[in-house]
Write a protein that holds these residues in place. Structure first.
Motif, short mmCIF file in Angstrom:
data_model
loop_
_atom_site.label_atom_id
_atom_site.label_comp_id
_atom_site.label_asym_id
_atom_site.label_seq_id
_atom_site.Cartn_x
_atom_site.Cartn_y
_atom_site.Cartn_z
N UNK A 66 23.93 30.11 14.17
CA UNK A 66 22.66 30.31 14.81
C UNK A 66 23.11 30.81 16.10
N UNK A 67 22.55 32.25 16.51
CA UNK A 67 22.97 32.82 17.70
C UNK A 67 21.46 33.50 18.27
N UNK A 68 20.64 33.34 17.41
CA UNK A 68 19.23 33.87 18.16
C UNK A 68 18.30 33.68 17.21
N UNK A 69 17.16 34.16 17.33
CA UNK A 69 15.93 33.80 16.54
C UNK A 69 16.03 34.30 15.09
N UNK A 70 16.73 35.63 15.03
CA UNK A 70 16.79 36.28 13.98
C UNK A 70 17.81 35.55 12.75
N UNK A 71 18.58 34.70 13.35
CA UNK A 71 19.58 34.11 12.56
C UNK A 71 19.12 32.67 11.97
N UNK A 118 5.88 35.06 14.78
CA UNK A 118 6.87 36.28 14.52
C UNK A 118 8.09 35.71 13.43
N UNK A 119 8.30 34.65 13.35
CA UNK A 119 9.40 34.54 12.43
C UNK A 119 9.04 33.44 11.31
N UNK A 120 8.06 32.71 11.38
CA UNK A 120 7.79 31.59 10.25
C UNK A 120 7.94 32.04 8.65
N UNK A 121 7.99 33.27 8.35
CA UNK A 121 8.27 33.80 7.06
C UNK A 121 9.67 33.26 6.83
N UNK A 122 10.51 33.25 7.57
CA UNK A 122 12.04 33.01 7.11
C UNK A 122 12.44 31.55 7.55
N UNK A 123 11.85 30.94 8.48
CA UNK A 123 12.27 29.54 9.00
C UNK A 123 11.25 28.52 8.31
N UNK A 124 11.83 27.48 8.39
CA UNK A 124 10.95 26.25 8.08
C UNK A 124 10.68 25.49 9.29
N UNK A 179 25.49 19.15 22.11
CA UNK A 179 24.47 20.18 21.85
C UNK A 179 24.59 21.28 22.78
N UNK A 180 24.15 22.35 22.14
CA UNK A 180 24.32 23.70 23.23
C UNK A 180 23.43 24.66 23.01
N UNK A 181 22.80 25.28 23.96
CA UNK A 181 21.87 26.29 24.07
C UNK A 181 22.49 27.87 23.62
N UNK A 182 21.80 28.43 22.79
CA UNK A 182 22.26 29.69 22.22
C UNK A 182 21.42 30.84 22.60
N UNK A 183 21.86 32.16 22.73
CA UNK A 183 21.23 33.39 22.51
C UNK A 183 20.59 33.61 23.85
N UNK A 184 19.74 34.72 23.77
CA UNK A 184 19.03 34.98 24.94
C UNK A 184 17.49 34.56 24.81
N UNK A 185 17.04 34.48 26.02
CA UNK A 185 15.63 33.82 25.80
C UNK A 185 14.73 35.15 25.12
N UNK A 186 13.62 34.44 24.38
CA UNK A 186 12.97 35.56 23.56
C UNK A 186 11.18 35.45 23.66
#
Ligand code: GLU
Length: 277
Positions: free
Chosen positions: A140-145, A167-173, A213-220
């Motif tokens: 998991x590196x950003x919202x798309x992942x 924006x992403x609900x179709x692909x995430x639970x 725990x770690x924070x990943x990716x850019x803010x979106x």
């Protein structure tokens, strides 16, 4: 006779319920009027380290708490005369509308939808939505992942939950809890794969669990934090805006962020333009 008695009891219970509701409801005075009486009730989060936290010894700490105290001070209210009230994301508009709080300083993004119900002073801070994962996670590196059915936790009534749903609900639970600390527990136990909310909130949780725990990716997203107050109370709004401006220009704003995020590696951004909302 017996029916009559039952009816009377029922009426009594109803009256009691009304009284209780009335007591539970807040006052009609404005924030400025309460401040003139020497007291304020301010809504904050109780479970967000670095921002709004109820500590084990009963004290409160965090940047939002410091902003709340600074604003109260500018309205001539001493810290000991502030009552802090827990304000979970989904309850904020209602708490303000019912007069149960004078204002709310609780990682509260200024949005058009919320402006239908409440007014905002500020903004006093700008951040953006990000992702928190377990340190050993690599995919998991950003919202798309999050595609492919990843389990994502956020909080009911929050802008990040809404954004992900749109924006992403179709692909995430998406799993929605009442607070972010519950999401973080679920992340640690493996019940969810990631938590999403504002970067500064996630930094606070990551700092509390170093190595885990770690924070990943850019803010979106862009989240402008405002101080929520009763709709139409332009007098209090103006005074709170002046207080925020003073906190920024005196350096108290930066000092509060440095104090609350010391040792976390969090880079303090530039202060926002107040009254831009
Ligand atoms: N700033 C976002 C919001 O107001 C997320 C943080 C929160 O839920 O308090 O919804």
């Amino acid at each position: 006779m017996r029916i009559n008695h039952a009816l009377r009891i029922a009426a009594g219970v109803a009256a009691l319920a009304l009284t209780v509701t009335a007591c539970g409801g807040g006052s009609n005075k404005t924030a400025t009027q309460h401040a003139a009486d020497g007291k304020l009730t301010i809504g904050i989060k109780f479970d967000q380290p670095g921002l709004g936290l109820l500590n084990k010894d009963g004290s409160y700490s965090g940047f939002d708490v410091d902003v709340a105290k600074y604003v109260a001070g500018q309205l001539n209210v001493k810290p000991e005369n502030i009552t802090f009230k827990e304000s979970p994301s989904a309850q904020r508009e209602t708490l303000i509308q019912n007069g149960q709080v004078d204002f709310i300083v609780a990682t509260y993004s200024i949005t058009d939808a919320r402006k239908q119900k409440v007014d905002f002073a500020g903004p006093y801070f700008v951040t953006g939505q990000s992702l928190l994962v377990r340190s050993d996670n690599t995919d998991i590196t950003g919202p798309e992942s999050l595609n492919g059915g990843k389990k994502l936790c956020s909080v009911k009534g929050s802008t990040p939950a809404q954004n992900v749903q749109d924006k992403y609900a179709k692909e995430v639970q998406l799993q929605q809890y009442d607070t972010y600390s519950l999401c973080v527990e679920a992340l640690k136990s493996g019940a969810v794969d990631a938590v999403t909310t504002d970067d500064i909130i996630l930094r606070g949780y990551a700092a509390q669990s170093p190595g885990a725990l770690k924070v990943v990716g850019k803010t979106f997203s862009t989240e402008n934090y405002g101080i929520g107050l009763k709709k139409g109370d332009s007098d209090s709004r103006g005074k709170i805006n002046d207080a925020i401006q003073s906190m920024i220009s005196t350096g108290a704003w930066k000092a509060a962020l440095e104090k609350n995020f010391a040792g976390t590696g969090y880079e303090i951004p530039a202060p926002p333009q107040v009254s831009a909302n």
